[in-house]
Enzyme design. Structure first.
Site, PDB file in Angstrom:
ATOM      1  N   ASP A 113     -74.736 -36.069 -17.507  1.00  6.23           N
ATOM      2  CA  ASP A 113     -73.307 -36.055 -17.827  1.00  6.23           C
ATOM      3  C   ASP A 113     -72.725 -34.666 -17.556  1.00  6.23           C
ATOM      4  O   ASP A 113     -72.932 -33.739 -18.330  1.00  6.23           O
ATOM      5  CB  ASP A 113     -73.112 -36.443 -19.292  1.00  6.23           C
ATOM      6  CG  ASP A 113     -71.652 -36.366 -19.748  1.00  6.23           C
ATOM      7  OD1 ASP A 113     -70.777 -36.144 -18.887  1.00  6.23           O
ATOM      8  OD2 ASP A 113     -71.404 -36.527 -20.958  1.00  6.23           O
ATOM      9  N   GLU A 118     -80.710  -4.087 -12.372  1.00  9.22           N
ATOM     10  CA  GLU A 118     -81.418  -3.440 -13.482  1.00  9.22           C
ATOM     11  C   GLU A 118     -80.818  -3.953 -14.787  1.00  9.22           C
ATOM     12  O   GLU A 118     -79.790  -3.463 -15.245  1.00  9.22           O
ATOM     13  CB  GLU A 118     -81.272  -1.917 -13.392  1.00  9.22           C
ATOM     14  CG  GLU A 118     -81.852  -1.310 -12.125  1.00  9.22           C
ATOM     15  CD  GLU A 118     -81.578   0.187 -12.032  1.00  9.22           C
ATOM     16  OE1 GLU A 118     -80.720   0.693 -12.798  1.00  9.22           O
ATOM     17  OE2 GLU A 118     -82.202   0.844 -11.201  1.00  9.22           O
ATOM     18  N   GLU A 166     -80.416  -4.387 -18.653  1.00  9.72           N
ATOM     19  CA  GLU A 166     -80.699  -3.779 -19.952  1.00  9.72           C
ATOM     20  C   GLU A 166     -80.438  -4.812 -21.046  1.00  9.72           C
ATOM     21  O   GLU A 166     -79.699  -5.777 -20.839  1.00  9.72           O
ATOM     22  CB  GLU A 166     -79.816  -2.549 -20.160  1.00  9.72           C
ATOM     23  CG  GLU A 166     -80.068  -1.440 -19.139  1.00  9.72           C
ATOM     24  CD  GLU A 166     -79.027  -0.338 -19.175  1.00  9.72           C
ATOM     25  OE1 GLU A 166     -79.300   0.741 -18.626  1.00  9.72           O
ATOM     26  OE2 GLU A 166     -77.930  -0.559 -19.736  1.00  9.72           O
ATOM     27  N   GLU A 212     -84.514   2.201 -23.478  1.00  9.35           N
ATOM     28  CA  GLU A 212     -83.269   2.741 -22.934  1.00  9.35           C
ATOM     29  C   GLU A 212     -82.626   3.706 -23.928  1.00  9.35           C
ATOM     30  O   GLU A 212     -83.155   3.986 -24.995  1.00  9.35           O
ATOM     31  CB  GLU A 212     -82.312   1.616 -22.556  1.00  9.35           C
ATOM     32  CG  GLU A 212     -82.231   1.347 -21.049  1.00  9.35           C
ATOM     33  CD  GLU A 212     -81.709   2.532 -20.244  1.00  9.35           C
ATOM     34  OE1 GLU A 212     -81.050   3.428 -20.834  1.00  9.35           O
ATOM     35  OE2 GLU A 212     -81.953   2.574 -19.023  1.00  9.35           O
ATOM     36  N   GLU A 216     -85.171  -1.774 -21.002  1.00  7.49           N
ATOM     37  CA  GLU A 216     -84.934  -2.133 -19.601  1.00  7.49           C
ATOM     38  C   GLU A 216     -86.264  -2.489 -18.955  1.00  7.49           C
ATOM     39  O   GLU A 216     -87.271  -1.807 -19.146  1.00  7.49           O
ATOM     40  CB  GLU A 216     -84.284  -0.983 -18.835  1.00  7.49           C
ATOM     41  CG  GLU A 216     -83.990  -1.310 -17.371  1.00  7.49           C
ATOM     42  CD  GLU A 216     -83.259  -0.189 -16.640  1.00  7.49           C
ATOM     43  OE1 GLU A 216     -83.645   0.109 -15.488  1.00  7.49           O
ATOM     44  OE2 GLU A 216     -82.315   0.381 -17.227  1.00  7.49           O
ATOM     45  N   HIS A 226     -76.874  -2.460 -13.454  1.00  9.72           N
ATOM     46  CA  HIS A 226     -76.638  -1.788 -12.183  1.00  9.72           C
ATOM     47  C   HIS A 226     -77.284  -2.622 -11.075  1.00  9.72           C
ATOM     48  O   HIS A 226     -78.432  -3.047 -11.210  1.00  9.72           O
ATOM     49  CB  HIS A 226     -77.242  -0.381 -12.189  1.00  9.72           C
ATOM     50  CG  HIS A 226     -76.771   0.459 -13.340  1.00  9.72           C
ATOM     51  ND1 HIS A 226     -77.501   1.507 -13.843  1.00  9.72           N
ATOM     52  CD2 HIS A 226     -75.643   0.397 -14.093  1.00  9.72           C
ATOM     53  CE1 HIS A 226     -76.856   2.056 -14.851  1.00  9.72           C
ATOM     54  NE2 HIS A 226     -75.725   1.399 -15.024  1.00  9.72           N
ATOM     55  N   ARG A 266     -73.047   9.647 -11.992  1.00  8.82           N
ATOM     56  CA  ARG A 266     -73.278   8.333 -12.591  1.00  8.82           C
ATOM     57  C   ARG A 266     -72.039   7.761 -13.274  1.00  8.82           C
ATOM     58  O   ARG A 266     -72.081   6.650 -13.785  1.00  8.82           O
ATOM     59  CB  ARG A 266     -74.459   8.402 -13.563  1.00  8.82           C
ATOM     60  CG  ARG A 266     -75.772   8.607 -12.828  1.00  8.82           C
ATOM     61  CD  ARG A 266     -76.962   8.820 -13.741  1.00  8.82           C
ATOM     62  NE  ARG A 266     -78.165   9.105 -12.959  1.00  8.82           N
ATOM     63  CZ  ARG A 266     -79.118   8.222 -12.688  1.00  8.82           C
ATOM     64  NH1 ARG A 266     -79.026   6.995 -13.147  1.00  8.82           N
ATOM     65  NH2 ARG A 266     -80.172   8.562 -11.968  1.00  8.82           N
ATOM     66  N   GLU A 290     -75.823   1.366  -5.151  1.00  8.08           N
ATOM     67  CA  GLU A 290     -75.952   0.830  -6.500  1.00  8.08           C
ATOM     68  C   GLU A 290     -74.554   0.676  -7.098  1.00  8.08           C
ATOM     69  O   GLU A 290     -73.857   1.661  -7.331  1.00  8.08           O
ATOM     70  CB  GLU A 290     -76.789   1.791  -7.354  1.00  8.08           C
ATOM     71  CG  GLU A 290     -76.901   1.416  -8.817  1.00  8.08           C
ATOM     72  CD  GLU A 290     -77.494   2.559  -9.654  1.00  8.08           C
ATOM     73  OE1 GLU A 290     -77.975   2.271 -10.763  1.00  8.08           O
ATOM     74  OE2 GLU A 290     -77.442   3.723  -9.200  1.00  8.08           O
ATOM     75  N   ARG A 339     -72.494  -0.007 -10.220  1.00 10.16           N
ATOM     76  CA  ARG A 339     -72.891   0.241 -11.600  1.00 10.16           C
ATOM     77  C   ARG A 339     -71.990  -0.425 -12.643  1.00 10.16           C
ATOM     78  O   ARG A 339     -72.268  -0.355 -13.833  1.00 10.16           O
ATOM     79  CB  ARG A 339     -72.924   1.759 -11.850  1.00 10.16           C
ATOM     80  CG  ARG A 339     -73.988   2.464 -11.031  1.00 10.16           C
ATOM     81  CD  ARG A 339     -73.899   3.977 -11.146  1.00 10.16           C
ATOM     82  NE  ARG A 339     -74.075   4.455 -12.510  1.00 10.16           N
ATOM     83  CZ  ARG A 339     -75.256   4.647 -13.097  1.00 10.16           C
ATOM     84  NH1 ARG A 339     -76.379   4.359 -12.450  1.00 10.16           N
ATOM     85  NH2 ARG A 339     -75.315   5.109 -14.337  1.00 10.16           N
TER      86      ARG A 339
END
Length: 482
Positions: free
Chosen positions: A58, A137, A139, A223, A231, A280, A351, A370, A372
């Site tokens: 369903d 990655e 977390e 982390e 992580e 990330h 970062r 990457e 983020r």
């Protein structure tokens, strides 16, 4: 199931069932928001034609799928996804499935897995590459208890963890024994050894279960945040395969935690005053075995294609976040002035830029970017596909990403910082951005207008509006005496 026994056909699955004494066949599929759903068949119902004809369910009871008057759907398992479920008492084989709309005898247009397949096909058809690789990655937090409620006259949440710094003054640990200290201070949870890191063994158990499920794990660690932030990093894989692995990863993490009488959550910002939880996403495009993002010279050894791909991500980032940071809670993490990746810029080491160019290794195979901003509440099939489509749009239209942002943003003047565009400040803003910028997703019919509209209306009606209607506990601290 280990990687050296990975099935490729229905016959392989049948052999696996016999070799392992399987009694139940569990069929898993992904709803639109990104959560696994399932139902189970006894072995007597198993036939290899299941992989061609499927079985019915369903669709009107599944989030983001059908209306009540069009509920009949088919689920068709993918034999390459077979694994022994590590958490069932009865020997059970787990299969990830695709959805078929029997009214038109075609794959269901809102099946997230279909979007991922179409994104991979579009990349090949574009001639820009034959495979994209993805390395998210994820977390998460492992808590000892969580209580919450919301009704007409009250609203609260209460999270607790034996590791939490707020328990440093408790007379007893949560297990009833004496408080032995070793609580993790805010923002000091990155890489301490035992006994401060109290969750080494539970993470290792999660890793081992993942390895047995065919997932290549590179490392695990505590982390930054207090209270059990963790992580576990997977080795990169192609888009569809990695999206499958993300859901398998979350299933394993949550169930191992449950076996230890704990709860694991991928909620982006469960704690005030400490780091949030991100995902990330490392990504690259390859063609004929060659990484298309590498160049012998230039900034960070990025090719022209890579720079244009970055340009596409930056241009469409506000819309992308509707899929990549898709909850109201996501924007409690993406807050300017902290370490969150809120600046629409790229950099080798900064970062707080939303795109980072990892510089750990110089060889061509390692060249990637990457993104983020995403967090693990994202539906991985939709999020990875949307990022790929934005990047391809950047390459096709040769979108200039501008100059990299290698300065310390916190040391910049207010005038300099004001020139840096930032991500949306709420889910509502991201959904509005998607509403105004989604043509790049429709190329090759990868996303459909129906899916985009359904996503916007679902998120608005089920998440944005309900939160807007409810008073927040902190508003009492601010306004009760008004």
């Amino acid at each position: 199931m280990t990687t050296d026994k990975k099935p490729t056909s229905p016959a392989d699955v049948t052999a696996m069932i016999k070799e392992n004494g399987i009694l139940m066949i569990d069929l898993k599929f992904c709803d639109l928001p990104g959560t696994w759903q399932h139902f189970t068949l006894p072995l007597i119902e198993y036939e290899e034609k299941l992989f061609e004809e499927g079985t019915g369910f369903d669709g009107s009871s599944i989030r983001g799928f059908q209306q009540i008057h069009e509920s009949d759907m088919l689920i068709v398992p993918d034999p390459t996804t077979a694994m022994i479920d590590p958490f069932t008492t009865m020997p059970t084989l787990s299969l990830i499935c695709d959805i078929v709309d029997p009214s038109v005898s075609k794959p269901y247009s809102r099946d997230p897995r279909l979007i991922a397949k179409k994104a991979e096909a579009f990349l090949k058809g574009s001639g820009l590459g034959d495979v994209s690789f993805w390395g998210p990655e994820l977390e998460f937090f492992i808590f000892d208890s969580v209580r919450y409620d919301q009704n007409a006259n009250s609203g609260y949440y209460f999270v607790d963890s034996n590791e939490g710094i707020w328990n440093s003054g408790s007379e007893f640990d949560m297990d009833g024994g004496p408080n032995l200290g070793n609580k993790i201070r805010h923002k000091e949870g990155y890489f301490p050894t035992a006994p401060v890191d109290s969750q080494q063994d539970i993470r290792s158990e999660m890793v081992q279960r993942m390895v047995e499920a065919g997932i290549h794990i590179e490392k695990h660690h505590h982390e930054v945040a207090t209270a059990g932030q963790a992580e576990i990093d997977m080795r990169f894989d192609s888009l569809l395969s990695m999206a499958d692995k993300v859901l398998t990863y979350k299933y394993i993490v949550k169930n191992v935690a449950r076996e230890h009488d704990k709860i694991a959550t991928f909620m982006p910002k469960p704690l005030f005053g400490d780091n949030g939880t991100g995902m990330h996403v490392h990504q690259s495009i390859w063609k004929d075995g060659v990484n298309q993002f590498f160049a012998d010279q230039g900034y960070a050894n990025l090719s022209t294609s890579a720079l244009h791909y970055i340009g596409g991500l930056l241009k469409h980032a506000p819309a992308l976040l509707a899929f990549c940071a898709p909850t109201t809670n996501s924007y409690k993490r993406l807050v300017p002035g902290f370490e969150a990746p809120v600046n629409l810029a790229y950099s080798m080491r900064n970062r707080s830029a939303c795109i980072r160019i990892p510089a750990y290794f110089p060889h061509p195979a390692a060249k990637r970017l990457e993104f983020r901003c995403p967090d693990p509440t994202a539906n991985p099939y939709l999020a990875f596909s949307a990022m790929l489509m934005a990047g391809i749009d950047g390459i096709i239209n040769q979108i200039d990403p501008g100059q990299p942002l290698d300065k310390d943003i916190y040391g910049m003047s207010a005038e300099e910082a004001a020139g840096i565009q930032q991500v949306p400040g709420s889910l509502e803003e991201a959904l509005n951005a998607l509403k105004n910028d989604h043509e790049f997703l429709l190329r090759g019919d990868v996303f459909t207008k129906d899916l985009v509209d359904t996503w916007i209306s679902y998120k608005t009606e089920r998440e944005v509006d309900p939160l807007r209607l409810r008073p927040h506990p902190y508003e009492y601290a601010l306004y009760l005496d008004a």
